[in-house]
Write an enzyme that holds these catalytic residues in place. Structure first.
Site, PDB file in Angstrom:
ATOM      1  N   SER A 174       0.790  -1.241   0.000  1.00 17.20           N
ATOM      2  CA  SER A 174       0.000   0.000   0.000  1.00 17.20           C
ATOM      3  C   SER A 174       0.816   1.283   0.000  1.00 17.20           C
ATOM      4  CB  SER A 174      -0.928   0.024   1.208  1.00 17.20           C
ATOM      5  OG  SER A 174      -2.171  -0.486   0.832  1.00 17.20           O
ATOM      6  N   TYR A 214      -4.173   3.038   7.667  1.00 24.66           N
ATOM      7  CA  TYR A 214      -5.473   2.357   7.674  1.00 24.66           C
ATOM      8  C   TYR A 214      -6.342   2.919   8.802  1.00 24.66           C
ATOM      9  CZ  TYR A 214      -2.343  -0.897   5.221  1.00 24.66           C
ATOM     10  OH  TYR A 214      -1.416  -1.454   4.393  1.00 24.66           O
ATOM     11  N   VAL A 245       1.086  -3.801   3.783  1.00 23.53           N
ATOM     12  CA  VAL A 245       1.025  -5.123   4.421  1.00 23.53           C
ATOM     13  C   VAL A 245       2.259  -5.984   4.117  1.00 23.53           C
ATOM     14  CG1 VAL A 245      -1.501  -5.203   4.602  1.00 23.53           C
ATOM     15  CG2 VAL A 245      -0.375  -6.124   2.562  1.00 23.53           C
ATOM     16  N   LYS A 269       0.584   3.579  -2.854  1.00 22.54           N
ATOM     17  CA  LYS A 269      -0.547   4.518  -3.007  1.00 22.54           C
ATOM     18  C   LYS A 269      -0.043   5.973  -2.948  1.00 22.54           C
ATOM     19  CE  LYS A 269      -4.154   1.346  -1.364  1.00 22.54           C
ATOM     20  NZ  LYS A 269      -3.745   0.019  -1.001  1.00 22.54           N
ATOM     21  N   TYR A 297      -2.771  -1.500 -10.746  1.00 25.97           N
ATOM     22  CA  TYR A 297      -2.821  -1.425  -9.280  1.00 25.97           C
ATOM     23  C   TYR A 297      -2.022  -2.575  -8.665  1.00 25.97           C
ATOM     24  CZ  TYR A 297      -4.571  -1.840  -4.532  1.00 25.97           C
ATOM     25  OH  TYR A 297      -4.640  -1.986  -3.165  1.00 25.97           O
TER      26      TYR A 297
END
Ligand code: GLU
Length: 319
Positions: A78, A254, A272, A81, A202
């Site tokens: 992540s 998160y 993660v 991102k 992605y």
């Protein structure tokens, strides 16, 4: 845990004291790895060693403090991102990017679908899967993976970033929740690109191989307002850093972002795969690697080390 505010009884600008605190932070990180478990919902990630831990801190002048596993490559997950958002801001601009994704913390797990369907048409923010997939749908119309990879290498000041093919295949095979998200966005009429192309990009960006030093570099790039401090090259406009750092601060860990803000208070993004990238504005980039995760999906060792050094060196943005 340091929930109380105490003034350190040493000079926080003394390089020797700084090194001592960083070393302590590293040991603290190692000790806390035991509390977590490696991610296994993407089978390839389950192969990580839960005892691995590394901390890398880099300054504008190129000083580097590295402890433990800072060279070992793992998938960025992540944390990509942040790169995707930076690319969207650079190549599409602020107005276009935020016409299709919001800037609000969701308070939900990274891959949640619930609120997306129940309460809003646009994804909450670019740091959760739905928002990142939406950002990717916009980017998919103007660039392919090779260009994104090139941007990632420049943004992270690491020419060694490559696609981890095994993680990519594993993600693509098991990414049903992400498929659900992309088709939900399409069914609402908000997705900006082709669902299959979007998802492929992605997955590929989540599968980039980085190490703790790469993440420290990413933090440094952000801390230095989008300019490579070593070559002077401007990678993205300095004005966008306020947006990127605000979203990292409010949404980067998160549904633990609020508590992390209180305990650490440095704009950061976790993944993660076990990484955390943090930007100490105008000063340092910090990267940690510890694949043992807590229940929210954040690195136990990484949070422990960052809390320690942030508290003792007074790096919380509100200090
Ligand atoms: N590739 C992962 C997923 O989409 C990223 C998750 C993460 O690091 O938060 O499920």
């Amino acid at each position: 845990m340091f929930f109380t505010y105490e003034q350190p009884d040493f000079d926080i600008n003394d390089p020797k004291e700084i090194l001592r605190v960083l070393e302590e932070a590293y040991h603290n990180g190692c000790e806390n790895c035991r509390a977590g478990k490696v991610a296994d919902y993407i089978p390839e990630l389950a192969k990580a060693d839960p005892d691995d831990f590394g901390l890398c801190v880099r300054s504008m002048s190129g000083e580097t403090a590295s402890f433990g596993e800072t060279e070992k490559r793992f998938s960025i997950q992540s944390i990509s991102k942040v790169i995707n958002l930076a690319a969207a801001l650079k190549f599409l601009g602020f107005r276009e990017t935020f016409s299709h994704v919001m800037m609000e913390p969701s308070g939900d797990a990274f891959n949640s679908i619930l609120k997306l369907d129940m309460t809003s048409d646009l994804p909450f923010n670019p740091m959760i899967n739905a928002g990142a997939i939406q950002v990717m749908s916009m980017l998919s119309n103007i660039m392919g993976f090779d260009e994104l990879l090139e941007f990632a290498r420049a943004f992270c000041m690491d020419e060694g970033i490559v696609l981890n093919e095994a993680v990519y295949r594993s993600e693509a095979e098991t990414g049903d929740r992400n498929r659900a998200i992309v088709y939900l966005l399409q069914s609402k009429g908000v997705l900006q690109g082709d669902p299959a192309v979007t998802l492929d990009l992605y997955f590929k960006m989540c599968s980039l191989n980085v190490n703790a030093k790469t993440l420290a570099n990413m933090g440094l790039m952000i801390a230095n307002k989008g300019q490579n401090p070593f070559t002077g090259e401007h990678i993205i406009h300095p004005g966008y850093m306020r947006t990127i750092q605000s979203l990292m601060f409010t949404c980067g860990l998160y549904d633990e972002s609020g508590e992390y803000g209180v305990r650490v208070g440095i704009p950061s993004k976790s993944g993660v795969g076990g990484g955390i990238a943090a930007a100490v504005s105008g000063r340092w980039g910090i990267g940690t690697y510890g694949p043992a995760l807590n229940k929210k999906g954040n690195s136990c060792g990484g949070i422990a080390a960052l809390e320690h050094l942030s508290h003792l060196l007074q790096l919380n943005v509100f200090d």
